[in-house]
Write a protein that holds these residues in place. Structure first.
Motif, PDB file in Angstrom:
ATOM      1  N   THR A 344      30.053  44.928  56.023  1.00 31.56           N
ATOM      2  CA  THR A 344      30.232  45.187  54.503  1.00 31.56           C
ATOM      3  C   THR A 344      31.736  44.982  54.145  1.00 31.56           C
ATOM      4  N   THR A 345      32.167  44.929  52.718  1.00 30.92           N
ATOM      5  CA  THR A 345      33.230  44.866  52.404  1.00 30.92           C
ATOM      6  C   THR A 345      33.121  45.431  50.915  1.00 30.92           C
ATOM      7  N   TRP A 346      34.282  46.332  50.495  1.00 34.87           N
ATOM      8  CA  TRP A 346      34.211  46.771  49.192  1.00 34.87           C
ATOM      9  C   TRP A 346      35.769  46.863  48.742  1.00 34.87           C
ATOM     10  N   PHE A 347      36.033  46.526  47.493  1.00 40.01           N
ATOM     11  CA  PHE A 347      37.396  46.648  46.935  1.00 40.01           C
ATOM     12  C   PHE A 347      37.509  46.924  45.500  1.00 40.01           C
ATOM     13  N   VAL A 348      38.598  47.392  45.339  1.00 40.14           N
ATOM     14  CA  VAL A 348      39.122  47.710  43.960  1.00 40.14           C
ATOM     15  C   VAL A 348      40.300  47.233  43.674  1.00 40.14           C
ATOM     16  N   GLN A 349      40.469  46.487  42.093  1.00 43.88           N
ATOM     17  CA  GLN A 349      41.732  46.047  41.772  1.00 43.88           C
ATOM     18  C   GLN A 349      42.095  46.536  40.613  1.00 43.88           C
ATOM     19  N   GLY A 350      43.266  46.847  40.385  1.00 41.32           N
ATOM     20  CA  GLY A 350      43.525  47.433  38.734  1.00 41.32           C
ATOM     21  C   GLY A 350      45.046  46.879  38.322  1.00 41.32           C
ATOM     22  N   GLY A 351      45.135  46.700  36.966  1.00 42.47           N
ATOM     23  CA  GLY A 351      46.274  46.459  36.597  1.00 42.47           C
ATOM     24  C   GLY A 351      46.389  46.136  35.058  1.00 42.47           C
ATOM     25  N   ILE A 352      47.488  45.440  34.658  1.00 36.90           N
ATOM     26  CA  ILE A 352      47.589  45.100  33.263  1.00 36.90           C
ATOM     27  C   ILE A 352      47.838  43.777  32.900  1.00 36.90           C
ATOM     28  N   GLU A 353      47.363  42.766  32.174  1.00 36.31           N
ATOM     29  CA  GLU A 353      47.507  41.779  31.803  1.00 36.31           C
ATOM     30  C   GLU A 353      47.762  41.645  30.200  1.00 36.31           C
ATOM     31  N   LYS A 354      48.941  41.285  29.821  1.00 33.77           N
ATOM     32  CA  LYS A 354      49.050  41.114  28.318  1.00 33.77           C
ATOM     33  C   LYS A 354      50.433  40.117  28.095  1.00 33.77           C
ATOM     34  N   LYS A 355      50.583  39.772  26.881  1.00 33.42           N
ATOM     35  CA  LYS A 355      51.357  38.628  26.376  1.00 33.42           C
ATOM     36  C   LYS A 355      52.580  39.499  25.798  1.00 33.42           C
ATOM     37  N   TRP A 356      53.755  39.809  26.620  1.00 31.63           N
ATOM     38  CA  TRP A 356      54.734  40.473  26.355  1.00 31.63           C
ATOM     39  C   TRP A 356      56.043  39.512  25.786  1.00 31.63           C
ATOM     40  N   ILE A 357      56.084  38.283  26.370  1.00 34.90           N
ATOM     41  CA  ILE A 357      57.003  37.003  26.256  1.00 34.90           C
ATOM     42  C   ILE A 357      56.288  36.166  25.667  1.00 34.90           C
ATOM     43  N   PRO A 358      57.188  35.197  25.026  1.00 30.12           N
ATOM     44  CA  PRO A 358      56.427  33.978  24.493  1.00 30.12           C
ATOM     45  C   PRO A 358      55.923  33.134  25.366  1.00 30.12           C
ATOM     46  N   LEU A 359      56.524  33.174  26.382  1.00 30.79           N
ATOM     47  CA  LEU A 359      56.000  32.111  27.737  1.00 30.79           C
ATOM     48  C   LEU A 359      54.619  32.068  27.888  1.00 30.79           C
ATOM     49  N   GLY A 360      53.930  33.454  27.860  1.00 31.13           N
ATOM     50  CA  GLY A 360      52.587  33.585  28.092  1.00 31.13           C
ATOM     51  C   GLY A 360      52.373  35.062  28.752  1.00 31.13           C
ATOM     52  N   LYS A 361      51.101  35.173  29.128  1.00 32.38           N
ATOM     53  CA  LYS A 361      50.537  36.502  29.636  1.00 32.38           C
ATOM     54  C   LYS A 361      51.140  36.832  30.929  1.00 32.38           C
ATOM     55  N   THR A 362      51.603  38.069  30.965  1.00 33.74           N
ATOM     56  CA  THR A 362      51.994  38.529  32.231  1.00 33.74           C
ATOM     57  C   THR A 362      51.030  39.609  32.971  1.00 33.74           C
ATOM     58  N   ASN A 363      50.893  39.569  34.259  1.00 31.86           N
ATOM     59  CA  ASN A 363      50.010  40.300  35.127  1.00 31.86           C
ATOM     60  C   ASN A 363      50.778  41.106  36.094  1.00 31.86           C
ATOM     61  N   VAL A 364      50.119  42.457  36.037  1.00 26.89           N
ATOM     62  CA  VAL A 364      50.913  43.348  37.220  1.00 26.89           C
ATOM     63  C   VAL A 364      49.675  43.990  37.779  1.00 26.89           C
ATOM     64  N   PHE A 365      49.490  44.121  39.082  1.00 27.88           N
ATOM     65  CA  PHE A 365      48.308  44.426  39.615  1.00 27.88           C
ATOM     66  C   PHE A 365      48.288  45.133  41.105  1.00 27.88           C
ATOM     67  N   GLY A 366      47.616  45.710  41.631  1.00 20.99           N
ATOM     68  CA  GLY A 366      47.505  46.685  42.663  1.00 20.99           C
ATOM     69  C   GLY A 366      45.976  46.392  43.363  1.00 20.99           C
ATOM     70  N   MET A 367      45.724  46.008  44.569  1.00 21.37           N
ATOM     71  CA  MET A 367      44.374  45.999  45.243  1.00 21.37           C
ATOM     72  C   MET A 367      44.281  46.701  46.505  1.00 21.37           C
ATOM     73  N   TYR A 368      43.131  47.090  46.622  1.00 23.52           N
ATOM     74  CA  TYR A 368      42.841  47.934  48.160  1.00 23.52           C
ATOM     75  C   TYR A 368      41.251  47.220  48.449  1.00 23.52           C
ATOM     76  N   ARG A 369      41.345  46.844  49.620  1.00 23.03           N
ATOM     77  CA  ARG A 369      39.854  46.304  50.218  1.00 23.03           C
ATOM     78  C   ARG A 369      39.956  46.880  51.603  1.00 23.03           C
ATOM     79  N   GLN A 370      38.386  47.268  51.853  1.00 22.18           N
ATOM     80  CA  GLN A 370      38.058  47.867  53.095  1.00 22.18           C
ATOM     81  C   GLN A 370      36.894  47.178  53.460  1.00 22.18           C
ATOM     82  N   ASP A 371      37.040  46.593  54.944  1.00 24.29           N
ATOM     83  CA  ASP A 371      35.896  45.854  55.422  1.00 24.29           C
ATOM     84  C   ASP A 371      35.369  46.714  56.909  1.00 24.29           C
ATOM     85  N   ASP A 372      34.027  46.942  57.004  1.00 20.12           N
ATOM     86  CA  ASP A 372      33.373  47.416  58.254  1.00 20.12           C
ATOM     87  C   ASP A 372      32.507  46.205  58.652  1.00 20.12           C
ATOM     88  N   ALA A 373      33.282  45.481  59.512  1.00 22.66           N
ATOM     89  CA  ALA A 373      32.826  44.381  60.013  1.00 22.66           C
ATOM     90  C   ALA A 373      31.676  44.721  61.215  1.00 22.66           C
TER      91      ALA A 373
END
Length: 444
Positions: A344-373
């Protein structure tokens, strides 16, 4: 007399028009210049040289793809280095898509997609910076299929293409992280590196040393719940109220089905997928063993669910999933050696993605994944591992550059855990693997 006067007026108007035309025509000719045709022919030649050519005028042709290269610094506790290679999450590729309208409802077409590896970052290890033998500087056929599509009845695809549960856990993500760190991302970057124990020794020592991909399970990029690209017949239903169904069958034998949802409610966007698959084909779907030494009595099942939600005004998002693979064999001698049949595997990822500058969207995130193989048994019944517990965590950021249709990204990843080698009664604690991954994906 009146008739003569009318003729005189008519004659005067005609002379005036001719005089105006005479003045205008030389002026227009002077504006065009004497080499107008030569310039025009040169421009046409330039356009022809930069235009994709078609075999016929009835089928449209679209050429697209991307280049995705990365730099990876790694430290396994005893050794550290920096490699340059092609991203294992979104491999560089080029694609030819052709389509022709049959009538107002039906169309037919084809897909040819070729993958390009420079240095293969999914096959690099402590001894091979470009990937193991045969993998760097190579091409692979990712997709080769035709399709019939109807707005009313759905789409039928035949050939090498995506199964219904291909990227079941990945494609729910619609943020920039899908380009470089989706559900399959954590093991993609390290699965070919050799394992080390806390003392820095390879596990076990010698030519039979295990890799992270040996401890992890999941026949598609070490991720239980996901299937891959196969030679299949696939059907996708039309979309009703945000839902559609996909199902596929092929090889000898594989079948799967998936339910897909995409919708909005208030200020939120939602995506969700759930699917199930089964295979008795040990060659193309090696739930244990490998494609070169399959268990032809394989009996493998997998299923998974994934979901994504984003608050549009703030850009805050959460993305999570769960996948499971049940590994068995109809050969009693091999089946008895698969001591831990479920992975099994399960994961969760959370963050924020928004266009703060004219270049385009910025994304900041964190993720955790756990595998019971579960157990890793070769196609001939040799026991590599009885089981493993692997943990991943990561933080990262990405910047989209709209004007260049590209994404820059930077990720720190940490992996640790334990593995039970062969039939040992106790697990071996692993030395942590740390990686810093930076790169760019540019579309064309």
């Amino acid at each position: 007399m009146k008739l003569v006067q009318r003729k005189g007026r008519l004659w005067g108007v005609s002379v005036a028009a001719l005089m105006v035309s005479g003045w205008a025509m030389p002026a227009a000719a002077a504006d065009l210049g004497g080499n107008c045709c030569a310039d025009l022919e040169e421009r046409i030649a330039e356009l022809e040289a930069t235009t994709a050519r078609k075999g016929n005028r009835k089928v449209s042709l679209t050429v697209s793809g991307w280049v995705s290269e990365n730099v990876i610094w790694w430290d396994d506790g005893s050794e550290k280095n920096t490699y340059v290679g092609t991203s294992p999450v979104e491999q560089s590729r080029f694609r030819f898509l052709g389509e022709a309208k049959i009538n107002a409802d039906w169309s037919a077409g084809y897909v040819l997609e070729i993958g390009v590896w420079g240095g293969n970052s999914s096959k690099t290890d402590q001894d091979n910076p470009d990937g193991t033998a045969g993998t760097p500087n190579s091409l692979s056929v990712r997709k080769s299929s035709w399709f019939l599509k109807s707005k009313t009845f759905g789409k039928l695809t035949v050939g090498q293409d995506s199964t219904a549960t291909y990227h079941l856990l990945d494609d729910t993500d619609t943020t920039l992280t899908r380009n470089f760190y989706d559900a399959e991302g954590p093991p993609d970057y390290l699965q070919s590196f050799f394992l080390r124990d806390k003392a820095g020794n390879r596990i076990p020592s010698g030519s039979s040393s295990l890799k992270w991909g040996d401890a992890l399970r999941g026949f598609n990029n070490s991720t239980p719940g996901d299937d891959g690209r196969r030679n299949i017949v696939r059907y996708d239903s039309p979309t009703f109220a945000g839902f559609n169904v996909a199902t596929a069958w092929g090889e000898d034998d594989i079948w799967d089905v998936a339910l897909i949802y995409k919708g909005e409610a208030g200020d939120f966007n939602y995506n969700a997928r759930a699917g199930y698959g089964q295979s008795t084909d040990g060659f193309s779907t090696p739930c244990h063993g490998s494609g070169s030494s399959p268990d032809n009595a394989l009996n493998c099942e997998w299923w998974g669910v994934s979901g994504f939600a984003q608050h549009t005004p703030t850009g805050l998002f959460v993305y999570a999933g769960y996948g499971k693979q049940h590994d068995g064999s109809n050969d009693p001698a091999i089946d008895a050696k698969i001591l831990e049949k479920d992975s099994t595997t399960w994961f969760v990822q959370g963050g924020i993605e928004k266009k703060w500058i004219p270049l385009g969207k910025t994304n900041v995130f964190g993720m955790y994944r756990q595998d019971d193989a579960g157990s890793n048994v070769s196609g001939t019944g040799s026991i590599k591992t009885t089981g493993a517990n692997i943990n991943f965590w990561a933080v990262g950021a990405a910047q989209n550059i709209e004007a260049a249709e590209s994404t820059l990204y930077l990720v720190y990843q940490h992996a640790d855990g334990d593995v039970t080698v062969g039939t040992n009664s106790s697990a071996t604690e692993l030395s942590a693997m740390q990686q810093v991954i930076g790169g760019m994906k540019i579309n064309f």
